[in-house]
Design an enzyme around this catalytic site. Structure first.
Site, short mmCIF file in Angstrom:
data_model
loop_
_atom_site.label_atom_id
_atom_site.label_comp_id
_atom_site.label_asym_id
_atom_site.label_seq_id
_atom_site.Cartn_x
_atom_site.Cartn_y
_atom_site.Cartn_z
N SER A 251 -1.17 -0.69 5.53
CA SER A 251 -0.94 -0.98 4.11
C SER A 251 -2.28 -0.92 3.35
O SER A 251 -2.92 0.13 3.35
CB SER A 251 -0.26 -2.33 3.97
OG SER A 251 0.25 -2.50 2.66
N ASP B 203 10.94 0.43 4.31
CA ASP B 203 9.76 -0.31 3.85
C ASP B 203 9.97 -0.73 2.40
O ASP B 203 10.15 0.13 1.52
CB ASP B 203 8.54 0.61 4.00
CG ASP B 203 7.22 -0.06 3.67
OD1 ASP B 203 7.20 -0.92 2.77
OD2 ASP B 203 6.22 0.30 4.31
N HIS C 286 8.07 -2.88 6.58
CA HIS C 286 6.62 -2.85 6.35
C HIS C 286 5.84 -3.76 7.31
O HIS C 286 4.61 -3.81 7.25
CB HIS C 286 6.35 -3.27 4.90
CG HIS C 286 4.99 -2.93 4.38
ND1 HIS C 286 4.56 -1.64 4.16
CD2 HIS C 286 3.92 -3.72 4.04
CE1 HIS C 286 3.32 -1.65 3.70
NE2 HIS C 286 2.90 -2.90 3.62
#
Lengths: 283, 283
Positions: free
Chosen positions: A150, A226, A259
């Site tokens: 991320s 996600d 995620h």
């Protein structure tokens, strides 16, 4: 030589999981990092693989949640992770936002006061921390990989592109590929670097590749479930830019995955193998 | 049928990691559990393996830290873990001690008020939760294993010995093997079961084996750098009792390893393989 304070040490998969704290010159405050030394260090220096974590994480998150030690032990790689920002800077509002300030350093050197006083994560990672690792641990020089998740995926990709002599292998899980074009990134870049978007290009993976920066073949995994995919991550932009420019990229989409670290742990073995393969070739 | 509230769900190693909350009749309060369904459930019912966690843990700890899903996915086992005690009972002093009360249910049914009003973890796990799993998930009946860590190792061993028809395979990491003879256990057993030590024998692994209870071959891993080894765990007592009575035991000591999840994650693959092997034989 920087004095390291060993905070804890645990045997893990035949190697050693360690947590350290030290006074950082670059950050001008104490910083924490974690390191996994695989069993192979008994026979000499080993390659190093840096993991940059995402928003709100610390130097512990990856080591606790990713299940990476098993594969680092198998392939003989040292793992290093660090906190995601300076802490306790006394900058007003530092902890007011979960996606900016503490826990959200975005792996760059801020140029705008008051953040520029401490928020210098790029210099910390590429200079000070790397020097500590090379000097005080059995790490092999010129055999260094970087990956992240991320915000840390953004960090890994931009640092690899900006420091090609330092990092020989790169990968990412669900990275922010174009911070100039998503809310998380725009907020961070505006506050850390100022309003002039020309200064953002050096900290935006898609822009860097457009501007001619290159690195070794990228491996990127992205979950299709996600929750941040549509608004924040832009893997399609990265894919188009790589195609247009010739930057090598393996981008894998995964049906159903989200995620979090259950996603990361499912593919961590592939990433460590990727780094092993690239680093062994360049060794 | 018990109504389950799905709190979150995550793809992991081709299977599904899920967290649930429900009103428990046995505990008379809401309870939380976690379940990992391996990819093999697409083809039919699979064996179930319960993990009982240690002091201060919750239903999340094992699923986050142990790296077990990889091996459950490989061998096709369902994993189930649950909170380590009732919560928010309003019993005075419930959260005053980290090793007694909330987070420290010791996997038994308390007989002493006020704890006996809610602290009935044995009945919860062996009856209510097992019924939920068998009714609402693709779990194979008569193909159930149990394992755990520290207090949860005590739980796994005592429940396996007390419910041989329910559990076909058993293992433990650094279990409390003789709670009647260590500070953690004496504190818990006194408060949950009263001063009469005759009533403790049914919740003490060494005593149960001395009294003729048996289960299938036990696999136990114990770190030699475990900070609780000398005072709380007594694996030597268990080993002697097993030798004397004929209870089969594989007890492995590991140089350098401590009491935490970096130790558990290093050997979790062996444990899941052990359960797979035993459950496949009895299948």
């Amino acid at each position: 030589m920087t004095v390291l304070q060993l905070r804890s040490k645990h045997c893990c998969y035949g190697g050693s999981q360690e947590f350290y704290k030290h006074d950082s010159k670059v950050i001008d405050l104490p910083m924490c990092f974690s390191i996994y030394q695989p069993p192979q260090v008994q026979h000499g220096r080993v390659p190093v693989l840096y993991f940059l974590a995402g928003l709100t994480c610390t130097e512990e998150t990856f080591m606790i949640k990713a299940g990476a030690q098993q594969f680092a032990s198998k392939y003989g790689l040292m793992l290093v992770s660090m906190d995601t920002s300076p802490r306790h800077t006394n900058i007003p509002g530092e902890t007011d936002h979960w996606d900016f300030g503490a826990g959200a350093g975005f792996y760059l050197d801020a140029t705008v006061a008051p953040w520029s006083n401490h928020y210098r994560m790029e210099s910390y990672i590429t200079n000070e921390l790397n020097e500590i690792i090379m000097q005080q641990f059995p790490a092999k020089k010129d055999c260094v990989g970087i990956f992240g998740h991320s915000m840390g995926g953004h960090g890994a990709l931009t640092l690899a592109l900006r420091h090609p002599d330092l990092y020989q292998s790169t990968s990412a899980f669900a990275p922010i590929t174009a911070p100039s074009r998503c809310p998380w990134g725009q907020k961070a870049l505006t506050n850390y670097l100022g309003e002039n978007q020309d200064n953002w290009r050096q900290h935006d993976t898609v822009s860097l590749i457009e501007d001619g920066y290159r690195t070794s073949e990228l491996l990127i995994d992205q979950g299709l479930n996600d929750q941040f995919l549509a608004e924040q991550l832009n893997p399609d932009l990265l894919e188009k830019t790589c195609k247009k420019t010739g930057q090598k990229l393996t981008l894998r989409y995964h049906e159903g995955y989200d995620h979090g670290y259950y996603f990361i742990s499912s593919f961590i073995g592939d990433h460590i193998k990727h780094h092993h393969n690239v680093l062994t070739k360049t060794d």
